[in-house]
Design an enzyme around this catalytic site. Structure first.
Site, PDB file in Angstrom:
ATOM      1  N   ASP A  47       0.833  -1.200   0.000  1.00  0.00           N
ATOM      2  CA  ASP A  47       0.000   0.000   0.000  1.00  0.00           C
ATOM      3  C   ASP A  47       0.868   1.250   0.000  1.00  0.00           C
ATOM      4  OD1 ASP A  47      -3.028   0.636   0.397  1.00  0.00           O
ATOM      5  OD2 ASP A  47      -1.987   2.052   1.702  1.00  0.00           O
TER       6      ASP A  47
ATOM      7  N   ALA B 177     -10.079  -3.894  -9.491  1.00  0.00           N
ATOM      8  CA  ALA B 177      -9.810  -2.480  -9.243  1.00  0.00           C
ATOM      9  C   ALA B 177     -10.293  -1.645 -10.425  1.00  0.00           C
ATOM     10  CB  ALA B 177      -8.321  -2.278  -9.001  1.00  0.00           C
TER      11      ALA B 177
ATOM     12  N   ASP C 144     -12.616  -8.654 -13.675  1.00  0.00           N
ATOM     13  CA  ASP C 144     -13.947  -8.045 -13.660  1.00  0.00           C
ATOM     14  C   ASP C 144     -13.936  -6.656 -14.291  1.00  0.00           C
ATOM     15  OD1 ASP C 144     -16.758  -8.027 -12.776  1.00  0.00           O
ATOM     16  OD2 ASP C 144     -16.102  -6.426 -11.425  1.00  0.00           O
TER      17      ASP C 144
ATOM     18  N   GLU D 218     -14.292  -0.919 -21.822  1.00  0.00           N
ATOM     19  CA  GLU D 218     -15.523  -1.622 -21.467  1.00  0.00           C
ATOM     20  C   GLU D 218     -16.676  -1.080 -22.316  1.00  0.00           C
ATOM     21  OE1 GLU D 218     -16.140  -1.382 -17.235  1.00  0.00           O
ATOM     22  OE2 GLU D 218     -14.312  -2.509 -16.782  1.00  0.00           O
TER      23      GLU D 218
ATOM     24  N   HIS E 197     -17.706  -6.252 -15.180  1.00  0.00           N
ATOM     25  CA  HIS E 197     -17.693  -5.220 -14.137  1.00  0.00           C
ATOM     26  C   HIS E 197     -18.875  -5.439 -13.194  1.00  0.00           C
ATOM     27  CE1 HIS E 197     -15.880  -0.984 -13.468  1.00  0.00           C
ATOM     28  NE2 HIS E 197     -16.348  -1.450 -12.316  1.00  0.00           N
TER      29      HIS E 197
END
Length: 299
Positions: A167, A227, A251, A256, A275
């Protein structure tokens, strides 16, 4: 406060009395691309998703509060709005549970060869598969240790995995076996059996997973992207899947909807969804709770 609510919050009517009891006044716009039902200067707060893709933020001189129904800030001019002192809120935590469940289920589908058994069931064929894998003992690297990443970590940890978080702002979190700064990513990636992407898409994470980093991943490793599609270089991912990677759970995509000609559709070791990972029956209540809490704080 004068609040414009868009159709992005689809069950807002259930909470109208609570909002009005706080002293707020409501106008409603079903389609975010349509003309406003009120003057621009009437609007002081907006509850929306992609509203600012169709309307210039500068047109709202009295705007002071924006609540998104999405977790990401990438569809609004966040920097400009913050510069103006406008309070920005997202849907942090609303979709984390279904997304984490999706990530885990996708990896299990690949590890347990569900597509093999599904095809055999359809053809009424009795055939064992001796190549099933176990999650227990595997190293799972989660890039992005926010709400979604942490819910993923809890579930993989429950399956006996060693969960390593990466992170921008590492901290101590019992859901992770260990957590490191982004600068350590290139050391951790080659060790991971599963890499889960849950980080946002500022410019610094665009194509973060490129050909170099994909090549560094362990042979047989699985990449999970829940993400943003552009975090991964799609062409490089396709090449890696045709080579050493064990599979992918995808996903989100750079473009898209995904083009029908994409080779990703036909790869047996790819779990591909449109998605859709955020969907869960608890979302409505979690979203309403988050929005009402933020409105109450602003009252």
């Amino acid at each position: 406060m004068n609040i414009l609510i868009t159709g992005a919050w689809n069950n807002w009517e259930r909470h109208r009395e609570v909002i009005e009891a706080m002293g707020h006044r409501i106008a409603f716009l079903q389609q975010e691309k349509d003309a406003l039902p009120v003057p621009f200067d009437w609007v002081e707060g907006i509850i929306c998703n992609g509203f600012f893709l169709h309307h210039e933020a500068d047109h709202f001189p009295n705007l002071k509060f924006v609540q998104l129904t999405s977790a990401g800030f990438d569809r609004i001019p966040a920097k400009d709005l913050r510069t103006r002192g406008i309070c920005l809120h997202n849907a942090r935590g609303v979709y984390s549970v279904p997304m984490a469940e999706f990530a885990l289920s996708g990896v299990l589908q690949l590890y347990k060869r569900s597509r093999f058994f599904e095809k055999n069931q359809q053809s009424h064929r009795w055939e064992k598969h001796r190549g099933l894998l176990e999650l227990a003992g595997k190293i799972v690297c989660i890039l992005g240790c926010g709400s979604v990443g942490t819910e993923c970590a809890k579930r993989f940890q429950a399956f006996g995995c060693r969960v390593v978080g990466i992170d921008l702002y590492p901290s101590k979190n019992p859901s992770y076996t260990e957590m490191h700064a982004l600068s350590v990513m290139d050391t951790v990636l080659p060790q991971a059996d599963v890499v889960v992407l849950t980080l946002p898409l500022p410019e610094q994470t665009r194509h973060l997973i490129d050909a170099h980093r994909l090549a560094a991943m362990k042979p047989g490793a699985i990449l999970v992207n829940i993400a943003r599609g552009a975090v991964v270089d799609t062409d490089a991912l396709i090449s890696a899947l045709e080579g050493h990677l064990g599979g992918a759970v995808l996903d989100v995509f750079e473009e898209e909807p995904l083009q029908e000609s994409s080779p990703l559709w036909d790869m047996d070791h790819v779990v591909l969804t449109p998605h859709n990972s955020f969907v869960g029956e608890g979302n409505s209540d979690r979203l309403a709770g988050r929005i009402l809490e933020n409105l109450e704080r602003y009252t």
